[in-house]
Design a protein around this motif. Structure first.
Motif, PDB file in Angstrom:
ATOM      1  N   SER A   1       0.836  -1.210   0.000  1.00  0.00           N
ATOM      2  CA  SER A   1       0.000   0.000   0.000  1.00  0.00           C
ATOM      3  C   SER A   1       0.867   1.256   0.000  1.00  0.00           C
ATOM      4  O   SER A   1       0.517   2.265  -0.632  1.00  0.00           O
ATOM      5  N   MET A   2       2.007   1.206   0.680  1.00  0.00           N
ATOM      6  CA  MET A   2       2.901   2.355   0.723  1.00  0.00           C
ATOM      7  C   MET A   2       3.505   2.652  -0.639  1.00  0.00           C
ATOM      8  O   MET A   2       3.482   3.793  -1.112  1.00  0.00           O
ATOM      9  N   TRP A   3       4.022   1.620  -1.287  1.00  0.00           N
ATOM     10  CA  TRP A   3       4.635   1.816  -2.604  1.00  0.00           C
ATOM     11  C   TRP A   3       3.612   2.316  -3.618  1.00  0.00           C
ATOM     12  O   TRP A   3       3.876   3.248  -4.382  1.00  0.00           O
ATOM     13  N   LEU A   4       2.435   1.693  -3.647  1.00  0.00           N
ATOM     14  CA  LEU A   4       1.424   2.062  -4.628  1.00  0.00           C
ATOM     15  C   LEU A   4       0.943   3.501  -4.427  1.00  0.00           C
ATOM     16  O   LEU A   4       0.649   4.207  -5.400  1.00  0.00           O
ATOM     17  N   ALA A   5       0.866   3.944  -3.163  1.00  0.00           N
ATOM     18  CA  ALA A   5       0.455   5.325  -2.889  1.00  0.00           C
ATOM     19  C   ALA A   5       1.499   6.308  -3.404  1.00  0.00           C
ATOM     20  O   ALA A   5       1.157   7.376  -3.934  1.00  0.00           O
ATOM     21  N   ILE A   6       2.779   5.961  -3.253  1.00  0.00           N
ATOM     22  CA  ILE A   6       3.846   6.822  -3.778  1.00  0.00           C
ATOM     23  C   ILE A   6       3.855   6.800  -5.296  1.00  0.00           C
ATOM     24  O   ILE A   6       3.954   7.840  -5.963  1.00  0.00           O
ATOM     25  N   GLU A   7       3.722   5.613  -5.853  1.00  0.00           N
ATOM     26  CA  GLU A   7       3.756   5.467  -7.308  1.00  0.00           C
ATOM     27  C   GLU A   7       2.618   6.206  -7.991  1.00  0.00           C
ATOM     28  O   GLU A   7       2.724   6.588  -9.168  1.00  0.00           O
ATOM     29  N   ALA A   8       1.518   6.416  -7.266  1.00  0.00           N
ATOM     30  CA  ALA A   8       0.380   7.147  -7.837  1.00  0.00           C
ATOM     31  C   ALA A   8       0.794   8.552  -8.267  1.00  0.00           C
ATOM     32  O   ALA A   8       0.261   9.093  -9.248  1.00  0.00           O
ATOM     33  N   ILE A   9       1.753   9.162  -7.561  1.00  0.00           N
ATOM     34  CA  ILE A   9       2.258  10.476  -7.967  1.00  0.00           C
ATOM     35  C   ILE A   9       3.001  10.350  -9.286  1.00  0.00           C
ATOM     36  O   ILE A   9       2.780  11.119 -10.230  1.00  0.00           O
ATOM     37  N   LYS A  10       3.896   9.378  -9.356  1.00  0.00           N
ATOM     38  CA  LYS A  10       4.700   9.172 -10.560  1.00  0.00           C
ATOM     39  C   LYS A  10       3.826   8.888 -11.773  1.00  0.00           C
ATOM     40  O   LYS A  10       4.122   9.334 -12.895  1.00  0.00           O
ATOM     41  N   ASN A  11       2.722   8.155 -11.573  1.00  0.00           N
ATOM     42  CA  ASN A  11       1.839   7.781 -12.681  1.00  0.00           C
ATOM     43  C   ASN A  11       0.803   8.847 -13.000  1.00  0.00           C
ATOM     44  O   ASN A  11      -0.041   8.637 -13.891  1.00  0.00           O
ATOM     45  N   GLY A  12       0.831   9.973 -12.289  1.00  0.00           N
ATOM     46  CA  GLY A  12      -0.125  11.043 -12.549  1.00  0.00           C
ATOM     47  C   GLY A  12      -1.513  10.782 -12.003  1.00  0.00           C
ATOM     48  O   GLY A  12      -2.472  11.471 -12.360  1.00  0.00           O
ATOM     49  N   GLU A  13      -1.652   9.797 -11.088  1.00  0.00           N
ATOM     50  CA  GLU A  13      -2.951   9.476 -10.508  1.00  0.00           C
ATOM     51  C   GLU A  13      -3.233  10.293  -9.249  1.00  0.00           C
ATOM     52  O   GLU A  13      -4.361  10.298  -8.754  1.00  0.00           O
ATOM     53  N   ALA A  14      -2.204  10.940  -8.699  1.00  0.00           N
ATOM     54  CA  ALA A  14      -2.370  11.725  -7.476  1.00  0.00           C
ATOM     55  C   ALA A  14      -1.407  12.899  -7.500  1.00  0.00           C
ATOM     56  O   ALA A  14      -0.354  12.851  -8.158  1.00  0.00           O
TER      57      ALA A  14
ATOM     58  N   ALA B   1       1.155   7.282   7.242  1.00  0.00           N
ATOM     59  CA  ALA B   1       1.535   7.263   8.655  1.00  0.00           C
ATOM     60  C   ALA B   1       2.444   6.071   8.938  1.00  0.00           C
ATOM     61  O   ALA B   1       2.683   5.735  10.086  1.00  0.00           O
ATOM     62  N   GLY B   2       2.959   5.458   7.882  1.00  0.00           N
ATOM     63  CA  GLY B   2       3.737   4.238   8.025  1.00  0.00           C
ATOM     64  C   GLY B   2       5.171   4.465   8.460  1.00  0.00           C
ATOM     65  O   GLY B   2       5.587   5.574   8.805  1.00  0.00           O
ATOM     66  N   ASN B   3       5.932   3.394   8.409  1.00  0.00           N
ATOM     67  CA  ASN B   3       7.348   3.342   8.771  1.00  0.00           C
ATOM     68  C   ASN B   3       8.130   4.451   8.063  1.00  0.00           C
ATOM     69  O   ASN B   3       8.199   4.493   6.839  1.00  0.00           O
ATOM     70  N   THR B   4       8.737   5.363   8.833  1.00  0.00           N
ATOM     71  CA  THR B   4       9.410   6.531   8.240  1.00  0.00           C
ATOM     72  C   THR B   4      10.569   6.131   7.341  1.00  0.00           C
ATOM     73  O   THR B   4      10.711   6.646   6.225  1.00  0.00           O
ATOM     74  N   GLY B   5      11.418   5.218   7.813  1.00  0.00           N
ATOM     75  CA  GLY B   5      12.562   4.801   7.014  1.00  0.00           C
ATOM     76  C   GLY B   5      12.146   4.151   5.716  1.00  0.00           C
ATOM     77  O   GLY B   5      12.724   4.421   4.653  1.00  0.00           O
ATOM     78  N   ALA B   6      11.134   3.286   5.780  1.00  0.00           N
ATOM     79  CA  ALA B   6      10.644   2.630   4.571  1.00  0.00           C
ATOM     80  C   ALA B   6      10.019   3.644   3.619  1.00  0.00           C
ATOM     81  O   ALA B   6      10.206   3.573   2.393  1.00  0.00           O
ATOM     82  N   LEU B   7       9.257   4.591   4.169  1.00  0.00           N
ATOM     83  CA  LEU B   7       8.616   5.607   3.337  1.00  0.00           C
ATOM     84  C   LEU B   7       9.653   6.448   2.608  1.00  0.00           C
ATOM     85  O   LEU B   7       9.515   6.724   1.407  1.00  0.00           O
ATOM     86  N   MET B   8      10.714   6.861   3.314  1.00  0.00           N
ATOM     87  CA  MET B   8      11.758   7.638   2.676  1.00  0.00           C
ATOM     88  C   MET B   8      12.480   6.826   1.605  1.00  0.00           C
ATOM     89  O   MET B   8      12.732   7.315   0.495  1.00  0.00           O
ATOM     90  N   ALA B   9      12.812   5.573   1.915  1.00  0.00           N
ATOM     91  CA  ALA B   9      13.519   4.731   0.948  1.00  0.00           C
ATOM     92  C   ALA B   9      12.679   4.514  -0.301  1.00  0.00           C
ATOM     93  O   ALA B   9      13.173   4.626  -1.435  1.00  0.00           O
ATOM     94  N   MET B  10      11.417   4.208  -0.126  1.00  0.00           N
ATOM     95  CA  MET B  10      10.544   3.967  -1.273  1.00  0.00           C
ATOM     96  C   MET B  10      10.303   5.237  -2.079  1.00  0.00           C
ATOM     97  O   MET B  10      10.298   5.222  -3.312  1.00  0.00           O
ATOM     98  N   ALA B  11      10.072   6.345  -1.375  1.00  0.00           N
ATOM     99  CA  ALA B  11       9.819   7.606  -2.074  1.00  0.00           C
ATOM    100  C   ALA B  11      11.040   8.027  -2.881  1.00  0.00           C
ATOM    101  O   ALA B  11      10.916   8.485  -4.023  1.00  0.00           O
ATOM    102  N   ARG B  12      12.209   7.863  -2.291  1.00  0.00           N
ATOM    103  CA  ARG B  12      13.436   8.232  -3.002  1.00  0.00           C
ATOM    104  C   ARG B  12      13.678   7.318  -4.196  1.00  0.00           C
ATOM    105  O   ARG B  12      14.088   7.770  -5.260  1.00  0.00           O
ATOM    106  N   PHE B  13      13.413   6.020  -4.038  1.00  0.00           N
ATOM    107  CA  PHE B  13      13.610   5.059  -5.119  1.00  0.00           C
ATOM    108  C   PHE B  13      12.613   5.291  -6.249  1.00  0.00           C
ATOM    109  O   PHE B  13      12.963   5.240  -7.435  1.00  0.00           O
ATOM    110  N   CYS B  14      11.356   5.565  -5.887  1.00  0.00           N
ATOM    111  CA  CYS B  14      10.296   5.693  -6.896  1.00  0.00           C
ATOM    112  C   CYS B  14      10.296   7.057  -7.575  1.00  0.00           C
ATOM    113  O   CYS B  14      10.202   7.148  -8.802  1.00  0.00           O
ATOM    114  N   LEU B  15      10.404   8.130  -6.786  1.00  0.00           N
ATOM    115  CA  LEU B  15      10.246   9.478  -7.331  1.00  0.00           C
ATOM    116  C   LEU B  15      11.565  10.141  -7.732  1.00  0.00           C
ATOM    117  O   LEU B  15      11.581  11.064  -8.531  1.00  0.00           O
TER     118      LEU B  15
END
Length: 352
Positions: free
Chosen positions: A87-100, A106-120
């Motif tokens: 759910s975290m990755w897909l929510a971030i990817e929605a920005i990249k795909n123009g869906e959001a 409110a999830g794990n801060t370290g994971a959120l930063m790692a995923m956001a940096r990797f995806c965006l």
């Protein structure tokens, strides 16, 4: 920009998941009727909660996934099993795909930063993103960054944070030229670590038009509101944030205990209820919930994992403001313009 501002929500993130995310989104929708939401998470849990909020349901869609990042997962673990399906990755990817237009989790801060940096990915001039938080002060509000994105920072990272924090202050605080200070162990220029002193020297000599460099500030200057933007590395910033939150709860507990101790105290409370209600609101950490990940090619807001619906709504409100005021464009413009002055200041000193 579309008439609706679209926010992607990691519905499974945080200590309480959809039980807080859904009612939090409903509160935010009452603040901003032009919002729409995309929930990412377990549809069997999310749908019944949405049915209790018809207006929110009409402004929302749900993308099902039964994979959720745990709060104790290491970032590397989260990337391995959660990339492309959590759910975290897909929510971030929605920005990249123009869906959001923005993502809130409110999830794990370290994971959120790692995923956001990797995806965006990061902006062109930025090597390390930072988390910027709104901080209640005696003067109103200030912006403090970094409050936990990474440990340690060199002078270039501190300078980048100063530029990004000033851009955010111009949007959130409505200031044409916000004051910026570097957190240090003293205000004298000879004190502190070398990277902090070097960042201070460059900012002082660059004379950036988008900010007014104040100099070094100390810990008590944060709450006093001495400057509009306080810059520090993530280790110190996160400790300062958690200390402030704990102190606010401690003071509130002391007040409750004192007001119920004797009959006279309870009578006095009745006469001063309005003042105590105002103080309670000022001390409420939910009002300042939400940290913006600055330096990424998209708007990601981190909510406190243990917050309630009101606090989660505050994080959504922050994401809304960042989109509405076009944070990405303004930070990009600031970085492009200010980096020329910063480079010139650094080069002139190196040549000397």
């Amino acid at each position: 920009m579309a008439s609706k501002i679209r926010i992607a929500l990691d519905a499974m993130g945080g200590d309480h998941g959809p039980a807080v995310v859904v009612p939090g989104a409903d509160v935010a929708l009452t603040h901003h009727p032009d919002l729409s939401f995309v929930f990412f998470g377990d549809e069997k849990i999310i749908r019944p909660l949405l049915e209790a909020h018809p207006k929110l349901a009409a402004a929302s869609s749900v993308h099902h996934t039964d994979v959720a990042i745990r709060m104790d997962d290491k970032p590397s673990q989260a990337l391995r099993y959660g990339r492309w399906k959590s759910s975290m990755w897909l929510a971030i990817e929605a920005i990249k795909n123009g869906e959001a237009d923005a993502t809130v989790s409110a999830g794990n801060t370290g994971a959120l930063m790692a995923m956001a940096r990797f995806c965006l990915r990061t902006m062109a001039e930025i090597e390390r993103p930072a988390i910027a938080a709104l901080w209640p002060t005696l003067r109103g509000e200030s912006i403090v960054l970094d409050v936990g994105a990474s440990i340690g920072a060199d002078s270039e990272a501190l300078i980048d944070m100063a530029v990004m924090g000033a851009a955010m202050a111009r949007i959130v605080l409505g200031l044409e030229r916000p004051t910026v200070g570097l957190l240090n162990v003293g205000v004298e220029e000879v004190k502190g670590l070398e990277m902090v002193r070097e960042a201070g020297r460059v900012l002082r000599e660059a004379h950036l038009p988008g900010m007014k460099y104040h100099g070094f500030v100390e810990g008590d200057d944060i709450g006093n509101g001495t400057v509009d933007v306080v810059v520090t590395e993530g280790f110190a910033g996160n400790i300062a944030l958690k200390t402030a939150e704990g102190t606010a709860k401690q003071i509130a507990s002391y007040l409750r205990s004192a007001m119920s101790r004797t009959l006279m105290a309870r009578i006095g409370y009745l006469f001063a209820r309005g003042a105590f209600a105002s103080l309670r609101m000022r001390l409420d950490p939910r009002r300042a919930n939400g940290g913006v990940f600055l330096g990424l090619r998209g708007i990601v807001v981190k909510s406190h994992g243990g917050t309630d619906a009101e606090g989660y709504a505050a994080a959504i409100d922050l994401a809304y403001d960042m989109v509405k005021q076009d944070l990405m464009t303004k930070i990009t413009e600031s970085l492009s313009f200010d980096h020329r002055a910063i480079t010139a200041a650094a080069t002139s000193t190196d040549a000397a």
